[in-house]
Motif scaffolding. Structure first.
Motif, PDB file in Angstrom:
ATOM      1  N   LYS A 141     134.472 -49.440   9.605  1.00 33.30           N
ATOM      2  CA  LYS A 141     135.376 -49.206  11.224  1.00 33.30           C
ATOM      3  C   LYS A 141     136.881 -49.217  10.991  1.00 33.30           C
ATOM      4  O   LYS A 141     137.604 -49.878  10.299  1.00 33.30           O
ATOM      5  N   TYR A 182     136.577 -34.689  11.013  1.00 30.67           N
ATOM      6  CA  TYR A 182     136.926 -35.159  12.164  1.00 30.67           C
ATOM      7  C   TYR A 182     138.324 -35.552  12.259  1.00 30.67           C
ATOM      8  O   TYR A 182     139.035 -35.285  12.999  1.00 30.67           O
ATOM      9  N   LEU A 183     138.544 -36.527  11.672  1.00 30.12           N
ATOM     10  CA  LEU A 183     139.920 -37.333  11.365  1.00 30.12           C
ATOM     11  C   LEU A 183     141.060 -36.381  11.025  1.00 30.12           C
ATOM     12  O   LEU A 183     142.168 -36.259  11.586  1.00 30.12           O
ATOM     13  N   THR A 191     140.750 -48.442  12.771  1.00 25.16           N
ATOM     14  CA  THR A 191     141.466 -48.113  14.040  1.00 25.16           C
ATOM     15  C   THR A 191     142.726 -47.391  13.779  1.00 25.16           C
ATOM     16  O   THR A 191     143.581 -47.889  13.078  1.00 25.16           O
ATOM     17  N   GLY A 235     128.629 -42.343  14.306  1.00 25.00           N
ATOM     18  CA  GLY A 235     129.907 -42.562  13.539  1.00 25.00           C
ATOM     19  C   GLY A 235     130.185 -41.020  13.223  1.00 25.00           C
ATOM     20  O   GLY A 235     130.093 -40.096  13.537  1.00 25.00           O
ATOM     21  N   MET A 236     131.814 -40.993  12.730  1.00 17.69           N
ATOM     22  CA  MET A 236     132.702 -39.881  12.625  1.00 17.69           C
ATOM     23  C   MET A 236     132.653 -39.522  10.994  1.00 17.69           C
ATOM     24  O   MET A 236     132.159 -40.352  10.256  1.00 17.69           O
ATOM     25  N   LEU A 250     143.631 -42.557  18.537  1.00 17.98           N
ATOM     26  CA  LEU A 250     142.065 -42.238  18.660  1.00 17.98           C
ATOM     27  C   LEU A 250     141.485 -43.730  18.873  1.00 17.98           C
ATOM     28  O   LEU A 250     140.098 -43.452  19.088  1.00 17.98           O
ATOM     29  N   SER A 251     141.957 -44.838  18.999  1.00 18.19           N
ATOM     30  CA  SER A 251     141.130 -46.264  19.073  1.00 18.19           C
ATOM     31  C   SER A 251     140.393 -46.246  17.748  1.00 18.19           C
ATOM     32  O   SER A 251     140.521 -45.811  16.815  1.00 18.19           O
ATOM     33  N   GLU A 252     139.258 -47.179  17.964  1.00 17.87           N
ATOM     34  CA  GLU A 252     138.445 -47.729  16.785  1.00 17.87           C
ATOM     35  C   GLU A 252     137.534 -46.755  16.500  1.00 17.87           C
ATOM     36  O   GLU A 252     136.486 -46.329  17.510  1.00 17.87           O
ATOM     37  N   LEU A 253     137.148 -46.289  15.320  1.00 17.96           N
ATOM     38  CA  LEU A 253     136.150 -45.142  15.055  1.00 17.96           C
ATOM     39  C   LEU A 253     135.399 -45.697  13.948  1.00 17.96           C
ATOM     40  O   LEU A 253     135.818 -46.607  13.113  1.00 17.96           O
ATOM     41  N   THR A 254     134.213 -45.485  13.864  1.00 17.77           N
ATOM     42  CA  THR A 254     133.149 -45.964  12.957  1.00 17.77           C
ATOM     43  C   THR A 254     132.682 -44.718  12.165  1.00 17.77           C
ATOM     44  O   THR A 254     132.443 -43.836  12.500  1.00 17.77           O
ATOM     45  N   PHE A 255     133.103 -44.662  10.800  1.00 18.01           N
ATOM     46  CA  PHE A 255     132.934 -43.575   9.865  1.00 18.01           C
ATOM     47  C   PHE A 255     131.581 -44.054   9.086  1.00 18.01           C
ATOM     48  O   PHE A 255     131.450 -45.459   8.521  1.00 18.01           O
TER      49      PHE A 255
END
Length: 209
Positions: free
Chosen positions: A51, A130-131, A53, A125-126, A57-62
């Protein structure tokens, strides 16, 4: 059609073959299957959920594997070593050099993504791709699209003049500092995905404040 015909002939030839040659062909096919399976296993094993932040983009899960870690490492190295993350005070450096560096980062990031295998998006998840694309489109592209033409226009109209004579120089530097601060968040995200330790120390002082 031609490929299908060749495959058909190969299947027919194998079906007509007996003895040791048949075992050789069977072994070769089995070996190829093992290699492909091992490669697939290597790419999908050691999945780790992370996870991160990123303020923009706020918090993202990879969910990352070895390939994603390798791409993240390349992106981290390319980004952390450029002016894009290093503080540039009003009396330091040249805006032209900074913009050129950012253009180079844009091109290099795109080349890394093009050369790497695309990640299979997990069910939740991402991906690192994408990032990286968000970084290009939300941070670098808008800044370069705005300031590169304006600086080029000044350089063409006032050849040989110092950048300090450019009326928009202070505004450009202010926005550059914001881009640098935002870029820092992406760099730290790349570091987390790549498993880099002490990434903050590599970045050094913050670009704002």
């Amino acid at each position: 059609m031609a490929t299908g015909a060749v495959v058909g002939l190969a299947v027919y030839a194998i079906s007509q073959t007996g003895g040791r040659f048949l075992f050789v062909i069977t072994g070769a096919v089995a070996g190829a299957a093992v290699v492909i399976g091992a490669d697939l296993y290597r790419r999908t094993t050691r999945l780790t959920e992370i996870k991160i932040t990123v303020p923009q983009l706020s918090e993202l899960t990879f969910v990352v594997n070895n390939d994603a870690r390798h791409v993240s490492w390349q992106l981290f190295v390319e980004t952390v070593t450029r002016v894009s993350t290093q503080r540039l005070n009003d009396d330091e450096g040249l805006l032209r050099e900074a913009l050129t560096s950012l253009y180079g980062l844009f091109a290099t990031t795109r080349d890394i993504l093009k050369a790497s295998r695309p990640s299979v998006p997990p069910s939740s998840g991402m991906t690192v791709e994408y990032l990286a694309v968000m970084f290009l489109n939300k941070e670098l592209r808008p800044f370069l699209a705005k300031w590169h033409p304006q600086l080029s226009e000044f350089e063409a109209a006032m050849p040989g003049s110092p950048e300090s004579a450019w009326p928009q120089a202070a505004e450009c530097r202010s926005e550059l500092r914001q881009v640098q601060e935002n870029t820092r968040s992406y760099v730290l995200a790349y570091a987390r995905l790549a498993g880099v330790r002490d990434a903050e120390a590599m970045l050094g002082r913050r670009v704002s404040g």
